[in-house]
Scaffold this active site. Structure first.
Site, mmCIF file in Angstrom:
data_model
loop_
_atom_site.group_PDB
_atom_site.id
_atom_site.type_symbol
_atom_site.label_atom_id
_atom_site.label_comp_id
_atom_site.label_asym_id
_atom_site.label_seq_id
_atom_site.Cartn_x
_atom_site.Cartn_y
_atom_site.Cartn_z
ATOM 1 C CG ASP A 161 48.236 66.190 42.419
ATOM 2 O OD1 ASP A 161 48.584 67.322 42.822
ATOM 3 O OD2 ASP A 161 47.651 65.378 43.157
ATOM 4 C CD GLU A 164 50.720 74.276 43.074
ATOM 5 O OE1 GLU A 164 50.745 74.856 44.156
ATOM 6 O OE2 GLU A 164 51.077 74.777 42.000
ATOM 7 C CD GLU A 316 41.864 77.161 47.039
ATOM 8 O OE1 GLU A 316 41.895 76.922 48.281
ATOM 9 O OE2 GLU A 316 42.895 77.324 46.355
HETATM 10 C C1 BGC Z 1 45.930 74.603 43.658
HETATM 11 C C2 BGC Z 1 46.338 74.673 42.206
HETATM 12 C C3 BGC Z 1 46.106 76.063 41.668
HETATM 13 C C4 BGC Z 1 46.705 77.124 42.575
HETATM 14 C C5 BGC Z 1 46.289 78.523 42.154
HETATM 15 C C6 BGC Z 1 46.652 75.691 44.424
HETATM 16 O O1 BGC Z 1 46.273 75.627 45.762
HETATM 17 O O2 BGC Z 1 46.269 73.345 44.196
HETATM 18 O O3 BGC Z 1 45.578 73.777 41.454
HETATM 19 O O4 BGC Z 1 46.656 76.157 40.385
HETATM 20 O O5 BGC Z 1 46.278 76.939 43.890
HETATM 21 O O6 BGC Z 1 44.905 78.655 42.081
#
Ligand code: BGC
Length: 358
Positions: A161, A164, A316
């Site tokens: 998903d 990941e 994030e």
């Molecule tokens: C997230 C992804 C994202 C990536 C880079 C991962 O931890 O699950 O959705 O694309 O970080 O931001």
């Protein structure tokens, strides 16, 4: 002094676009020193919305080069999928690439994800519309066909998903991104068969991806995931006013907003303890604006702005009201502090700000 977060977000994204056109996910975390199609498409969209079209164009050029250079991989993937043969790590397009367009070398980190390419096609369509281009440049036309054929050939395969995870499942979020990608391909190439393929994916989502009147995280589950917002905004599988979406949003609000502020990804998330994600708060605000509730959207925008550090950097996630507190320190020990600034967080802030219309 208050920070102009709009200006800072544009500066941060601009400063972290490589000369190749790739956007790094986060400049301060080794794990995120890649460019993802998913993050990149949302980042490019935000740059298009604020008029930085050249930045978006360079990202799409980078993506086109990555994909066009792997026409053999696409052919192999389609060949094997048509014969129900399992795909090995060299048989599919990776989800992230180094800034100069190479595969990463960490084989233990899953790479088979289909949503990012769908989002990339969706974003390319937005780019062309926002720059008022009617003709698709030649190199991009090749990419659109490769990416759309690839998605059409593989969409029924379980894959990781957008977080990941759960690679043995089929995720309505991923299918929605594929739907939007195939529709974009139909519009960009004037080929109605991509539209028919998109509608097949949509029918599948509506028949298999709903339980108790709401959309589910993956087929067979009864849980929600905050990313399901994407089914209405921006992928337009259904309208924001659709009762199934409304029920999904009610569940997301009730289960994944512990203090009415930011938004967690899903109920058992343990990544950095499972905190509140800024990009999901923006996504929820984006949804509320489209659903006609700018007041709720504005409070989400304010919440995001309040999380900026002294440099105007957005992380994030915020480690408050953690789902799995024991995992927070473990992740910090394994991988370092939470990714900051995350370009995707800045992008979604810009998108929400534009949607609210300040
Ligand atoms: C997230 C992804 C994202 C990536 C880079 C991962 O931890 O699950 O959705 O694309 O970080 O931001």
């Amino acid at each position: 002094m208050t920070i102009d977060l709009r200006r800072r977000s544009i500066e941060i994204i601009t400063a972290n676009q490589a000369p190749t056109g790739a956007y790094i996910a986060c400049p301060n975390m080794d794990d995120y020193a890649y460019s993802w199609f998913r993050d990149g498409a949302f980042i490019a969209y935000s740059m298009d919305l604020v008029g930085e079209h050249d930045s978006a164009r360079r990202f799409y050029d980078w993506g086109a080069q990555v994909i066009n250079g792997r026409a053999d991989v696409v052919a192999r993937a389609l060949h094997k999928a048509a014969r129900d043969e399992p795909l090995g790590p060299d048989d599919y397009l990776h989800t992230r690439y180094t800034l100069d367009g190479r595969e990463g070398n960490d084989d233990s980190w899953p790479n088979f994800q289909l949503d990012g390419l769908g989002t990339w096609l969706w974003g390319l369509r937005q780019h062309l519309a926002l720059t008022e281009q009617t003709a698709l440049p030649g190199a991009w036309a090749q990419t659109v066909r490769l990416a759309a054929d690839y998605l059409h050939g593989l969409w029924r395969q379980p894959n990781y998903d957008l977080w990941e995870e759960f690679g043995d499942q089929i995720h309505p979020y991923t299918l929605a991104a594929i739907y939007a990608g195939l529709r974009a391909a139909a519009a960009l190439t004037n080929q109605p068969n991509y539209e028919t393929r998109a509608l097949n994916v949509r029918n599948f989502i509506l028949s298999e991806g709903v339980r108790d009147g709401h959309f589910v995280k993956y087929l067979g589950s009864d849980a929600v995931d905050a990313s399901l917002l994407g089914l209405s905004v921006p992928y337009a599988v259904v309208d924001p006013g659709d009762p199934r979406v409304q029920r999904t949003v009610q569940r997301i609000e009730a289960q994944l907003r512990p203090d009415g502020g930011g938004v967690q990804r899903y109920a058992h998330d343990s990544y950095y303890g499972g905190g509140q994600w800024l990009l999901l708060a923006a996504w929820l605000g984006w949804y509320h604006t489209c659903a006609g509730d700018p007041t709720r959207a504005r409070s989400l925008l304010d919440w995001i702005a309040a999380q900026a550090d002294a440099h105007g950097h957005l992380p994030e996630q915020i480690p408050q009201y953690l789902i799995a507190p024991d995992y927070y320190e473990k992740w910090v020990d394994w991988r370092g502090p939470i990714a900051t600034p995350l370009l995707w967080s800045h992008a979604m802030y810009l998108v929400l700000e534009r949607e609210i219309g300040d």
